[in-house]
Motif scaffolding. Structure first.
Motif, PDB file in Angstrom:
ATOM      1  N   LEU A  82      -1.151  -3.513  -4.488  1.00  0.00           N
ATOM      2  CA  LEU A  82      -2.357  -3.841  -4.811  1.00  0.00           C
ATOM      3  C   LEU A  82      -3.229  -3.350  -3.454  1.00  0.00           C
ATOM      4  O   LEU A  82      -4.697  -2.809  -3.985  1.00  0.00           O
ATOM      5  N   GLY A  83      -3.077  -3.032  -2.348  1.00  0.00           N
ATOM      6  CA  GLY A  83      -3.557  -2.440  -1.280  1.00  0.00           C
ATOM      7  C   GLY A  83      -3.925  -1.248  -1.410  1.00  0.00           C
ATOM      8  O   GLY A  83      -5.306  -0.944  -1.383  1.00  0.00           O
ATOM      9  N   VAL A  84      -3.130  -0.316  -1.726  1.00  0.00           N
ATOM     10  CA  VAL A  84      -3.305   0.727  -2.046  1.00  0.00           C
ATOM     11  C   VAL A  84      -4.220   1.344  -3.118  1.00  0.00           C
ATOM     12  O   VAL A  84      -4.922   2.200  -3.123  1.00  0.00           O
ATOM     13  N   LEU A  85      -3.961   0.401  -4.154  1.00  0.00           N
ATOM     14  CA  LEU A  85      -4.799   0.442  -5.445  1.00  0.00           C
ATOM     15  C   LEU A  85      -6.360   0.078  -5.100  1.00  0.00           C
ATOM     16  O   LEU A  85      -7.271   0.867  -5.493  1.00  0.00           O
ATOM     17  N   ALA A  86      -6.390  -0.797  -4.382  1.00  0.00           N
ATOM     18  CA  ALA A  86      -7.888  -1.265  -3.916  1.00  0.00           C
ATOM     19  C   ALA A  86      -8.456  -0.422  -3.150  1.00  0.00           C
ATOM     20  O   ALA A  86      -9.681  -0.015  -3.427  1.00  0.00           O
ATOM     21  N   TYR A  87      -8.045   0.248  -2.092  1.00  0.00           N
ATOM     22  CA  TYR A  87      -8.692   1.326  -1.343  1.00  0.00           C
ATOM     23  C   TYR A  87      -8.838   2.553  -2.234  1.00  0.00           C
ATOM     24  O   TYR A  87      -9.802   3.324  -2.081  1.00  0.00           O
ATOM     25  N   ALA A  88      -7.965   2.910  -3.157  1.00  0.00           N
ATOM     26  CA  ALA A  88      -7.883   3.941  -3.922  1.00  0.00           C
ATOM     27  C   ALA A  88      -9.410   3.677  -4.852  1.00  0.00           C
ATOM     28  O   ALA A  88      -9.972   4.629  -5.139  1.00  0.00           O
ATOM     29  N   PHE A 127      -3.323   2.415   4.101  1.00  0.00           N
ATOM     30  CA  PHE A 127      -3.445   3.568   3.125  1.00  0.00           C
ATOM     31  C   PHE A 127      -4.618   4.347   3.362  1.00  0.00           C
ATOM     32  O   PHE A 127      -4.853   5.509   2.821  1.00  0.00           O
ATOM     33  N   VAL A 128      -5.507   4.216   4.582  1.00  0.00           N
ATOM     34  CA  VAL A 128      -6.895   4.678   4.643  1.00  0.00           C
ATOM     35  C   VAL A 128      -6.799   6.246   5.140  1.00  0.00           C
ATOM     36  O   VAL A 128      -7.201   7.039   4.535  1.00  0.00           O
ATOM     37  N   ALA A 129      -5.717   6.256   6.061  1.00  0.00           N
ATOM     38  CA  ALA A 129      -5.721   7.918   6.527  1.00  0.00           C
ATOM     39  C   ALA A 129      -5.213   8.727   5.414  1.00  0.00           C
ATOM     40  O   ALA A 129      -5.566   9.728   5.382  1.00  0.00           O
ATOM     41  N   TRP A 151      -6.401  12.855   1.440  1.00  0.00           N
ATOM     42  CA  TRP A 151      -6.416  13.514   0.122  1.00  0.00           C
ATOM     43  C   TRP A 151      -7.731  14.025  -0.179  1.00  0.00           C
ATOM     44  O   TRP A 151      -8.049  15.028  -0.811  1.00  0.00           O
ATOM     45  N   HIS A 152      -9.014  13.189  -0.002  1.00  0.00           N
ATOM     46  CA  HIS A 152     -10.287  13.349  -0.587  1.00  0.00           C
ATOM     47  C   HIS A 152     -10.803  14.517   0.336  1.00  0.00           C
ATOM     48  O   HIS A 152     -11.462  15.255  -0.142  1.00  0.00           O
TER      49      HIS A 152
END
Length: 214
Positions: free
Chosen positions: A11-17, A74-76, A81-82
């Motif tokens: 859920l954390g990686v999805l939220a930041y995505a 997951f920020v880095a 990626w972006h």
């Protein structure tokens, strides 16, 4: 209520995505959209991404997790990626929105399919298309019709996006072992299981490419 670390990571990686997608679409709408109609359309999709972020943020809080701490690992990887896949023009931005995000969404959906129905249902809800496909496909097809040489260039761009997306997924899994375990439990740990997963992701990617006429 506490949830397993793997679920919080997902859920954390999805939220930041979703938060990143909102920011990226807003920027692309402002800097790359060729018309006010295109700017408005992509901005509307961006608003939807932010609404999805809020759903994930609120569910993390309900599960007893700190949303900011859940996203921070997951920020880095996602920012990288972006940065590595910054579109040079409007058509590249649309392909990234449809193809690049699409393969990532397929992966997250597969990772959640054996979870508690309330979690899997939330993942499905935030990954729903919401008009993204129609918006991107119509405009990319029109762009290729206006300039047939754009097709080959966009095909190369799409292949790069997929390669970067898979590399990003590996970085995320290495950084968060609990998430890697969750994915293994969902799709299987054997070579055949992983092969089936990648075959499914590749099939979805092929359908998107065909839809855009690339």
């Amino acid at each position: 209520m506490k949830e397993s670390p793997g679920v919080v990571d997902l859920l954390g990686v999805l939220a930041y995505a979703e938060l990143s997608a909102y920011a990226r679409m807003t920027e692309d709408a402002t800097t790359l959209a060729p018309s006010l109609g295109d700017r408005a359309g992509l901005s509307e999709l961006a608003v939807t991404e932010y609404a999805h972020f809020r759903l994930l943020r609120d569910r993390l809080a309900e599960l007893g997790a700190d949303p900011e701490k859940a996203m921070s690992p997951f920020v880095a990887a996602l920012d990288g990626w972006h940065a590595q896949t910054r579109p040079a023009d409007w058509l590249q931005a649309l392909v990234k929105t449809y193809v690049g995000d699409g393969i990532a969404h397929d992966f997250y959906r597969e990772a959640s399919r054996n979870l508690d129905p309330s979690i899997a249902g939330l993942v499905d809800e935030v990954l729903v298309d919401e008009g993204r496909s129609e918006f991107a496909v119509e405009r990319v097809r029109a762009g290729i019709e206006a300039d047939p040489t754009a097709g080959a260039r966009l095909a190369l761009w799409a292949r790069r996006l997929v390669g970067e997306a898979l590399s990003q997924a590996q970085q995320v899994a290495l950084a968060r072992p609990e998430l890697a375990v969750l994915v293994a439990e969902s799709v299987g740990e054997g070579e055949a299981d992983i092969s089936r997963l990648f075959a499914k992701l590749t099939e979805g990617h092929g359908k998107r490419m065909a839809a855009m006429g690339i």
